[in-house]
Each structure stands twice: as C-alpha cells, then as structure tokens.
Scaffold this active site. Structure first.
Site, PDB file in Angstrom:
ATOM      1  N   GLN A 112     -18.325  54.126  14.660  1.00 45.79           N
ATOM      2  CA  GLN A 112     -17.056  53.812  15.314  1.00 45.79           C
ATOM      3  C   GLN A 112     -15.974  54.885  15.119  1.00 45.79           C
ATOM      4  OE1 GLN A 112     -14.090  50.096  14.944  1.00 45.79           O
ATOM      5  NE2 GLN A 112     -16.233  49.596  14.889  1.00 45.79           N
TER       6      GLN A 112
ATOM      7  N   SER B  50      -8.036  46.956   8.093  1.00 44.63           N
ATOM      8  CA  SER B  50      -9.100  46.616   9.026  1.00 44.63           C
ATOM      9  C   SER B  50      -9.328  47.800   9.955  1.00 44.63           C
ATOM     10  CB  SER B  50      -8.689  45.373   9.823  1.00 44.63           C
ATOM     11  OG  SER B  50      -9.674  45.041  10.751  1.00 44.63           O
ATOM     12  N   GLU B  51     -10.589  48.072  10.299  1.00 47.16           N
ATOM     13  CA  GLU B  51     -10.938  49.306  11.015  1.00 47.16           C
ATOM     14  C   GLU B  51     -10.254  49.435  12.377  1.00 47.16           C
ATOM     15  OE1 GLU B  51     -14.908  48.159  10.600  1.00 47.16           O
ATOM     16  OE2 GLU B  51     -15.235  47.718  12.707  1.00 47.16           O
ATOM     17  N   ASN B  52      -9.810  48.310  12.960  1.00 46.29           N
ATOM     18  CA  ASN B  52      -9.114  48.377  14.236  1.00 46.29           C
ATOM     19  C   ASN B  52      -7.646  48.758  14.088  1.00 46.29           C
ATOM     20  OD1 ASN B  52      -8.627  45.929  12.975  1.00 46.29           O
ATOM     21  ND2 ASN B  52      -8.335  44.816  14.880  1.00 46.29           N
ATOM     22  N   SER B  92      -6.716  55.034  12.293  1.00 50.14           N
ATOM     23  CA  SER B  92      -7.353  54.111  11.358  1.00 50.14           C
ATOM     24  C   SER B  92      -8.536  54.776  10.656  1.00 50.14           C
ATOM     25  CB  SER B  92      -7.822  52.863  12.107  1.00 50.14           C
ATOM     26  OG  SER B  92      -8.410  51.959  11.206  1.00 50.14           O
TER      27      SER B  92
END
Lengths: 246, 224
Positions: A112, B50-52, B92
């Site tokens: 990601q 959080s990765e978002n 992020s």
C-alpha cells in the site's frame, strides 16, 4: 484566474471521454473517499480494456456498492493494480478474487505504501525511487535492488494515470478541494498523478473565493471536472459498516 | 485446535498492549490487534496511527454517532482524540517508512525463529492481501505479532522457517499466542510467559522448533 466553472452536470457527462485502454485510479480506503457515483457511470459508459488502480477491489461489504469487481464482471477490465487481490481472512470473500485466481483478469499486487508513493512520484515528476518495503519477499524476486548506506532497497517505478476518480466533501468552482476526515486517503496523490482528475463532491460546489486558500487540501490545478453528488437514493453515499463475524 | 485453550482474543491483545510505553506511536493491524486499543494501560499516552492517514484515533464510535468518513485500518468507524490529525496516504506512509512508528502489531499465519513472518498469502493462492503490512513490517521500530498457537488443524505457527511467502525478514520482536508470550531468538523461540491453564508439555508439542524455557517461567500477566 479563470472564472470558468469546472462543474459538470452529470456523472455520465463527466466520464464520457474515457477511451478504451485508459488507466484510471479510484480513490478511497474502505468507504470514505470512494467515488461510487463515477464508478457507476463508468459501468454504464462501458469503456473496455481498462487498467484500474485502487487500494482494494471492493465488494467486501453489504450492501454492495459499485466496485472494481463489478467492472470486471461487466467485461471492462484488463488489469488491476492494488494492495489486495484477496482478503487476508479466508472467511472474507472479495468478488474479485475468483476472477484473478482463475486468470480472467490480470493483477499487480503492490504494498500500500509503495502504491501511494508510486502515485506521488508520478505527480511529482520522479520516474522511480528506492524503498525498503518488500525487500526479501516474493515481490522482489528478479527485480533491481540496491544497497544504500548499508541497507537493501527495491527499485519502484512511478505510476502515471490517465484519469483519477476521487471524492471530496467540498469544492469551489475552480476545483479547489477539501476532504473530511479519512475521506482524504489516496485522493490527493491520485489527483496529482492524473492527466484528468474528476471529483465527485458531497456539498454544493461553492463560488471561487469561498474557500480560504490556507484551507485547500488539493489545489484546483490538479482537478479538471466536478460533479455534485445528489441526495440518496439518486446519489450513492457511504453507508454504516456492517460488522462481520468469523 | 488450540484456539480454545489459554488466552482469549482480548487477553492476547491486552498482553501485547501492556508492552506499549508512554509516548509511543502505535499502528494496529486488522483483527485481534485492533483490540489493543480497548486495553486499560493506565495513564500512558499512546498515539494510534492508522495507515489511511488518521493520527490519534480513539475508541470505536457508538452506534448512531459514527462519522461515515472516518475509519481505522479495518474500516471500522472510530472517534478522534483531542489533538488528532489527518494526512493523505503518501504522508501516512512517510510516517511509516520514515521510522516514526514505535510498534506495529499484526496478525500472522507463521512466525519463524529468525524473526521472519508471513501474513499476506495463503497456500495455493495466486494473489493475496498485502495492504500496508510490508511497509509497516520493514520500517516500524518493532513488530509484535498476535496469532493463535496453531492452525485449525493443529500445525505449529511458531516454526523454524516460514513455508508461506514472507511479509518481511528478521523483524519480529515479540509474539503473543493463546499459549503465551514468545520471543524469536535465532535458533528457536524463548517462552517469556505461559498462559494460565496451559502446560509446558502442551507448549513444547505446539512449537515447530527449539524452545528455550527460562528457569523462572512466569504466568502471563493480565493486569497492566
């Protein structure tokens, strides 16, 4: 500054010039930021041989919203570049998984953060970069690595886009955008990486000069078309997550 | 299966959360790791990332009060703590690759005694689900794992060598299973604490490589 509004009347009109073979990214992480209405318009438009870029292929939640799996089912997709072709929980079945596992559609599985940085690089005029992510894994097999200051890094290439479909909360007519909370996610980096960025917008599109320049999250120079999302049920909106039990 | 014995899911998460130190920036993966944010660890100041791009999230939002544009890594609607910030995905992951995450807690299918672990691809599958795991595993200061002691069919998950494709190599520092708390030490695992109701024989029988047992083996601590 030009005062011509970038607002387009309908989702159909916004996507009508998408050609077969285009590379299109969809913003979003879980529900927030996913351009459900533009994806629905792309399903109706019917462009084929698409390369789609997104964090996930969708379809993990009920009720199902327009997603990459549906575009695959509609015969429109050649390849997907994403961070998940399957859930890590064997009990969660994503519709896309069976099409990929059976070879009906191609996919490139990307970590990601590497996906985000490949988009950022494309938007920033950087053709490639080295990252520590995925070194020593199956993903790095046969690929170029380099030791820099004693640590091994993997070469990754920028990922330029033809189109970015994103969702924002607020826009002015020149395309300056604001996102609410985690709606932001991939949307700003996808906007910088695309030749044409189309934003679906939750609130009414306000006149130029209404948004304080200091409060703009994505500058209008990266945004080409805006469509206001109509109220439900005509417009599609994020829904409450349905908790699933193992 | 071993999943019915020893610690339950929340207790495994609690035991890992007790390791968090005041001021740490912590990233919790999907599944059991998210339960670490339920643990009472006193007045230690922890920032959950959080990765978002959500920095400083709090508990799950009460039903009816959810902000549908605010989720954690698992897509659950969370709340924000005072002082929270939201950044985009590239920033992020700059936080992650830049080495600012003190610990990432993840689930896994297997952990090897050299610190390798596998959590993105199951046997016989062409693809998988990587998400942010490879970035986090390669770049967080510490990687802690929470998983069941064995597979559903009873095969060890603490192994000499990963059979599944790895997520990162040599990074795991600590593993909590329902049988106890383990550290990969190169030629095997050291058991630091054993779960109540589990015998040492049962641990030996479910670890797939050498197991080192300290002279004074403690029972898993279940209060902060």
């Amino acid at each position: 500054m030009t005062q011509k509004s970038k607002q387009v009347g309908t989702f159909r009109e916004a996507v009508q010039d998408v050609p077969d073979g285009a590379t299109i990214a969809f913003g979003g992480f879980a529900m927030p930021g996913v351009p459900f209405n533009l994806i629905k318009a792309l399903l109706e438009h019917g462009a084929k041989q698409l390369t789609l870029v997104a964090n996930t292929t969708g379809g993990a939640q009920q009720p199902r919203m327009p997603d990459i799996g549906m575009l695959v089912e509609n015969g429109q997709v050649r390849k997907v570049i994403c961070a998940f072709t399957a859930s890590t929980r064997p009990t969660d079945v994503i519709p896309f998984t069976k099409y990929y596992e059976s070879g009906e559609v191609d996919a490139e599985l990307v970590p990601q953060g590497t996906l985000a940085e490949r988009l950022r690089a494309a938007g920033a005029g950087i053709p490639a970069f080295y990252t520590p992510t995925a070194v020593g894994t199956e993903l790095a097999a046969g690929r170029e690595t380099r030791v820099i200051n004693g640590r091994e890094y993997l070469l990754e290439y920028a990922l330029p886009l033809d189109y970015a479909f994103i969702r924002a909360t607020r826009a002015d007519a020149s395309g300056n955008l604001q996102f609410h909370r985690s709606q932001r996610n991939f949307c700003p980096v996808m906007a910088t990486a695309a030749r044409v960025t189309i934003a679906e917008v939750d609130d009414h599109i306000v006149p130029v000069g209404t948004i304080d320049p200091d409060q703009v999250h994505t500058a209008g120079i990266f945004v080409h078309r805006l469509v206001k999302v109509p109220p439900a049920p005509e417009g599609l909106w994020p829904t409450r997550r349905q908790e699933r039990r193992r | 299966m071993s999943g019915t014995k020893g610690l339950n899911r929340q207790q495994m998460a609690d035991r890992i959360a007790f390791e968090f130190q005041d001021g740490w920036i912590v990233n919790l993966g999907v599944g059991i790791p998210t339960m670490c944010s339920n643990t009472d660890i006193g007045d230690r100041d922890i920032t959950y990332h959080s990765e978002n791009g959500v920095i400083g999230y709090g508990p799950i939002a009460p039903q009816g009060e959810e902000d549908l544009n605010l989720v954690n890594a698992g897509g659950q609607n969370v709340t924000l703590k005072a002082g929270a910030a939201v950044v985009h995905h590239a920033d992020s992951f700059a936080i992650i690759r830049g080495g600012r995450i003190d610990v990432t807690v993840m689930g896994a299918y297997e952990v090897a005694c050299n610190g390798d672990f596998a959590n993105w691809k199951i046997a016989g599958q062409k693809g998988g689900g990587i998400g942010g795991a490879m970035d986090l595993a390669a770049c967080a200061r510490r990687v802690f794992i929470i998983m069941e002691q064995t597979t559903r069919s009873g095969a060890p998950r603490l192994v000499a060598q990963c059979a599944l494709p790895v997520t990162a190599r040599g990074v795991v520092k600590l593993v909590a299973t329902n049988y106890g708390l383990f550290e990969p030490i190169g030629d095997g695992f050291r058991i630091r604490e054993i779960a109540p109701g589990v015998t040492l024989d049962e641990v030996h029988a479910t670890v797939g490589c050498k197991l080192t047992v300290p002279e004074n083996l403690l029972t898993v601590r279940l209060v902060s």
